[in-house]
Design an enzyme around this catalytic site. Structure first.
Site, mmCIF file in Angstrom:
data_model
loop_
_atom_site.group_PDB
_atom_site.id
_atom_site.type_symbol
_atom_site.label_atom_id
_atom_site.label_comp_id
_atom_site.label_asym_id
_atom_site.label_seq_id
_atom_site.Cartn_x
_atom_site.Cartn_y
_atom_site.Cartn_z
ATOM 1 N N ASP A 18 0.825 -1.203 0.000
ATOM 2 C CA ASP A 18 0.000 0.000 0.000
ATOM 3 C C ASP A 18 0.860 1.255 0.000
ATOM 4 O OD1 ASP A 18 -2.499 1.218 -0.033
ATOM 5 O OD2 ASP A 18 -2.657 1.309 2.145
ATOM 6 N N HIS A 145 -9.697 5.651 0.351
ATOM 7 C CA HIS A 145 -8.796 5.650 1.499
ATOM 8 C C HIS A 145 -9.283 6.725 2.466
ATOM 9 C CE1 HIS A 145 -5.384 3.151 0.009
ATOM 10 N NE2 HIS A 145 -5.980 3.409 -1.136
ATOM 11 N N ALA A 147 -11.147 6.489 5.333
ATOM 12 C CA ALA A 147 -12.554 6.378 5.707
ATOM 13 C C ALA A 147 -12.768 6.365 7.217
ATOM 14 C CB ALA A 147 -13.156 5.120 5.085
#
Length: 152
Positions: A18, A145, A147
């Site tokens: 990521d 992304h 959240a």
């Protein structure tokens, strides 16, 4: 450990890198067996983000992996920020997103639609009209992304 767990699982599992900005790190992870990577060129000018992402996609294809990229800017820092605020000017532009996906060949696109990294004092408000416009013009899954600060 994650690769070993995925290899020995009876369920099909993927291992994902990521938020990476380094092509050498992406290549090392692909060579190790990661099944997906996120190349994050969101800090770069648009053309440089396309160039970085296109190269990451090329490398991933050599390993049968898929690529997520990010377009737009998410304020804040995961696990640290407590008062990040999204700026409309930094949100993902649907016209740029359509061009970006077509030019790079990514498999998924992380977008900025009012979401932020970290937590906020006030609930985050997503620009759902922008998200709908992105959905209309981008033929790959959209990723959200940041959240953690969203209300139920």
């Amino acid at each position: 450990m994650a690769l070993d767990a995925a290899d020995h699982s009876p369920a099909p599992l993927g291992v994902h890198l990521d938020h990476c900005r380094d092509l050498d790190e992406i290549t090392a992870c692909l060579e190790a067996g990661y099944t997906s990577v996120m190349v994050d060129g969101s800090h770069l000018p648009f053309a440089e983000n396309i160039a970085l992402t296109t190269e990451a996609v090329r490398r991933a294809r050599d390993h049968g992996a898929w690529v997520e990229a990010e377009l737009g800017a998410l304020p804040g820092d995961e696990g640290v920020s407590t008062d990040a605020v999204a700026q409309a000017a930094a949100m993902t532009d649907p016209r740029h997103a359509a061009h970006f996906v077509a030019a790079t060949g990514v498999d998924a696109l992380a977008v900025a639609v009012g979401n932020v990294h970290g937590f906020t004092k006030e609930p985050v408000r997503l620009d759902l009209d922008r998200l709908a416009a992105l959905h209309d013009v981008v033929p790959v899954p959209l990723v959200l992304h940041g959240a953690s600060g969203l209300p139920d």
